[in-house]
Design a protein around this motif. Structure first.
Motif, short mmCIF file in Angstrom:
data_model
loop_
_atom_site.label_atom_id
_atom_site.label_comp_id
_atom_site.label_asym_id
_atom_site.label_seq_id
_atom_site.Cartn_x
_atom_site.Cartn_y
_atom_site.Cartn_z
N ALA A 4 0.86 -1.18 0.00
CA ALA A 4 0.00 0.00 0.00
C ALA A 4 0.90 1.23 0.00
O ALA A 4 2.04 1.17 0.46
CB ALA A 4 -0.92 0.01 1.22
N LEU A 5 0.37 2.32 -0.52
CA LEU A 5 1.12 3.58 -0.47
C LEU A 5 1.17 4.05 0.97
O LEU A 5 0.14 4.34 1.58
CB LEU A 5 0.45 4.62 -1.36
CG LEU A 5 1.10 6.01 -1.38
CD1 LEU A 5 2.53 5.93 -1.90
CD2 LEU A 5 0.28 6.98 -2.23
N ASP A 6 2.37 4.11 1.53
CA ASP A 6 2.51 4.50 2.94
C ASP A 6 2.74 6.00 3.08
O ASP A 6 1.98 6.69 3.73
CB ASP A 6 3.66 3.74 3.59
CG ASP A 6 3.69 3.97 5.10
OD1 ASP A 6 2.83 3.39 5.80
OD2 ASP A 6 4.55 4.75 5.58
N HIS A 7 3.84 6.50 2.47
CA HIS A 7 4.06 7.93 2.56
C HIS A 7 4.93 8.47 1.43
O HIS A 7 5.61 7.72 0.74
CB HIS A 7 4.64 8.34 3.92
CG HIS A 7 6.03 7.85 4.23
ND1 HIS A 7 6.31 6.56 4.65
CD2 HIS A 7 7.22 8.49 4.20
CE1 HIS A 7 7.60 6.44 4.88
NE2 HIS A 7 8.19 7.58 4.59
N ILE A 8 4.83 9.77 1.26
CA ILE A 8 5.58 10.51 0.25
C ILE A 8 6.58 11.39 1.00
O ILE A 8 6.19 12.16 1.89
CB ILE A 8 4.65 11.38 -0.61
CG1 ILE A 8 3.61 10.51 -1.32
CG2 ILE A 8 5.45 12.20 -1.62
CD1 ILE A 8 2.29 10.41 -0.58
N GLN A 175 -5.03 10.97 -4.13
CA GLN A 175 -5.53 10.28 -5.32
C GLN A 175 -4.40 9.63 -6.09
O GLN A 175 -4.49 8.47 -6.50
CB GLN A 175 -6.28 11.25 -6.23
CG GLN A 175 -6.93 10.55 -7.43
CD GLN A 175 -7.50 11.55 -8.41
OE1 GLN A 175 -6.79 12.11 -9.24
NE2 GLN A 175 -8.81 11.79 -8.29
N SER A 176 -3.30 10.37 -6.30
CA SER A 176 -2.17 9.80 -7.04
C SER A 176 -0.89 10.57 -6.78
O SER A 176 -0.91 11.76 -6.47
CB SER A 176 -2.46 9.76 -8.55
OG SER A 176 -2.81 11.04 -9.02
N VAL A 177 0.23 9.84 -6.89
CA VAL A 177 1.56 10.43 -6.86
C VAL A 177 2.05 10.46 -8.29
O VAL A 177 2.09 9.42 -8.96
CB VAL A 177 2.54 9.59 -6.00
CG1 VAL A 177 3.90 10.28 -5.93
CG2 VAL A 177 1.98 9.37 -4.61
N CYS A 212 0.26 9.95 -19.59
CA CYS A 212 0.45 9.22 -18.34
C CYS A 212 -0.23 7.86 -18.37
O CYS A 212 -1.23 7.66 -19.08
CB CYS A 212 -0.13 10.03 -17.16
SG CYS A 212 0.44 11.73 -17.05
N ARG A 213 0.29 6.95 -17.57
CA ARG A 213 -0.37 5.67 -17.31
C ARG A 213 -0.39 5.47 -15.79
O ARG A 213 0.59 5.77 -15.09
CB ARG A 213 0.35 4.52 -18.00
CG ARG A 213 0.22 4.58 -19.52
CD ARG A 213 0.87 3.39 -20.21
NE ARG A 213 0.18 2.14 -19.90
CZ ARG A 213 0.59 0.94 -20.33
NH1 ARG A 213 1.68 0.84 -21.08
NH2 ARG A 213 -0.08 -0.15 -20.02
N GLN A 214 -1.50 4.97 -15.31
CA GLN A 214 -1.72 4.83 -13.87
C GLN A 214 -1.48 3.39 -13.41
O GLN A 214 -1.87 2.44 -14.08
CB GLN A 214 -3.15 5.24 -13.54
CG GLN A 214 -3.49 5.19 -12.05
CD GLN A 214 -4.85 5.80 -11.79
OE1 GLN A 214 -5.00 7.02 -11.74
NE2 GLN A 214 -5.86 4.96 -11.66
N LEU A 215 -0.84 3.26 -12.24
CA LEU A 215 -0.63 1.98 -11.60
C LEU A 215 -1.43 1.97 -10.30
O LEU A 215 -1.22 2.84 -9.44
CB LEU A 215 0.86 1.75 -11.29
CG LEU A 215 1.82 1.85 -12.48
CD1 LEU A 215 3.26 1.79 -11.98
CD2 LEU A 215 1.56 0.75 -13.48
N ILE A 222 -0.05 5.35 -8.51
CA ILE A 222 1.16 5.90 -9.07
C ILE A 222 0.85 6.33 -10.49
O ILE A 222 0.35 5.53 -11.29
CB ILE A 222 2.31 4.86 -9.08
CG1 ILE A 222 2.51 4.23 -7.69
CG2 ILE A 222 3.59 5.49 -9.60
CD1 ILE A 222 2.87 5.20 -6.61
N LEU A 223 1.11 7.58 -10.83
CA LEU A 223 0.84 8.10 -12.16
C LEU A 223 2.17 8.41 -12.83
O LEU A 223 2.84 9.38 -12.48
CB LEU A 223 -0.03 9.36 -12.08
CG LEU A 223 -0.70 9.83 -13.36
CD1 LEU A 223 -1.73 8.80 -13.84
CD2 LEU A 223 -1.37 11.18 -13.15
N LEU A 224 2.58 7.54 -13.76
CA LEU A 224 3.82 7.73 -14.49
C LEU A 224 3.56 8.67 -15.66
O LEU A 224 2.66 8.43 -16.46
CB LEU A 224 4.35 6.39 -14.99
CG LEU A 224 4.61 5.33 -13.91
CD1 LEU A 224 5.04 4.02 -14.54
CD2 LEU A 224 5.65 5.82 -12.91
N CYS A 225 4.35 9.75 -15.77
CA CYS A 225 4.04 10.82 -16.71
C CYS A 225 5.26 11.20 -17.55
O CYS A 225 6.28 11.64 -17.01
CB CYS A 225 3.56 12.06 -15.95
SG CYS A 225 2.05 11.80 -15.00
#
Length: 270
Positions: A4-8, A175-177, A212-215, A222-225
């Motif tokens: 899971a996404l824990d922190h940024i 929502q997304s990184v 972008c593509r979303q994971l 995760i939004l790869l851009c």
């Protein structure tokens, strides 16, 4: 296996409390974190459920420069680049299994590394971290973290302490990184190799100036851009390289405004 996404991690080069104060001025709930005595760093925090933003800074240069922790080494090395998003952590309860799997996938694995932080009240929290390096790619993988307490225990503790609390601007969740990447399809392939995630169809994000593509990942995606022309993604890639550069935050307040602290926090209606 669970992730899971824990922190940024948002690198700052001033007292973290100052960054938290600026964050609060935009309507976010943010609190003091504490000190990592062994690494010479300190932090402030802003929680969205169990996913949070960590404002991390060097407090003792002598200790930080001697640290063998890859995250602290990155923080020190990035000081000349100014403030901005630096890394993300993925939460797991299966750290050792992930270490074995990622080694088998060809990654260089460091750890698990024990971590701890003294809170303002003098109590100590503990965790383990796993740092990753892909020798076949210039992309920087996230690191993994495993907390000493269960998610349920942490929610109860953090809520009772007022660390998890409502945001005045109506923000509800990450929502997304957003990650700046030079080659979108190659980035999707590498992330799939690391964690087994399938990328979404390509979408164009006009605000970021990127395709972008979303994971998908619990706690945020995760939004790869890859930049398309000039824009936020292009500027981020040119100045800070392939790394997270923006967060999209879900909010109930349609009048909430964006905030920039070396990284972009864009508020979107839920």
């Amino acid at each position: 296996m669970d992730l899971a996404l824990d922190h940024i991690v948002h690198f700052v080069h001033r007292a973290p409390a100052k960054a938290a104060e600026q964050f609060r001025a935009k309507g976010y709930h943010a609190v003091a974190g504490g000190r990592h005595a062994m690494w010479g760093t300190w932090n402030s925090l802003s929680y969205f459920g169990l996913t949070y933003v960590e404002f991390l800074a060097v407090e003792r240069e002598d200790l930080a420069r001697e640290s063998e922790n890859p995250l602290i080494r990155q923080l020190v090395a990035d000081q000349k680049q100014g403030e901005g998003l630096g890394q993300i952590a993925l939460r797991t309860r299966q750290m050792d299994e992930w270490a074995n799997r990622l080694r088998q996938a060809g990654l260089i694995v460091t750890g698990p590394v024990a971590g701890s932080r003294m809170r303002e009240d003098g109590s100590t929290i503990r965790w383990r971290m796993l740092f990753l390096d892909d020798p076949d790619s210039a992309l920087q993988p996230p690191f993994l973290i495993e907390w000493g307490e269960s998610d349920e225990e942490r929610v109860k503790d953090l809520t009772s302490r007022g660390v998890i609390a409502p945001h005045a601007n109506g923000a509800k969740s990450i929502q997304s990184v957003c990650y700046a990447v030079s080659d979108l399809e190659e980035a999707v392939r590498r992330w799939q190799l690391w964690f087994g995630w399938e990328g979404s169809e390509v979408v164009t994000d006009e605000q970021l100036g990127a395709k972008c593509r979303q994971l998908p990942v619990p706690g945020g995606s995760i939004l790869l851009c890859q930049p398309v022309g000039s824009g936020l993604a292009s500027k981020a890639l040119q100045t800070r390289g392939e790394r997270p550069f923006a967060l999209k935050v879900c909010t109930e307040n349609r009048e909430a405004q964006d905030v920039v602290l070396g990284g972009m926090y864009t508020l979107l209606p839920c």
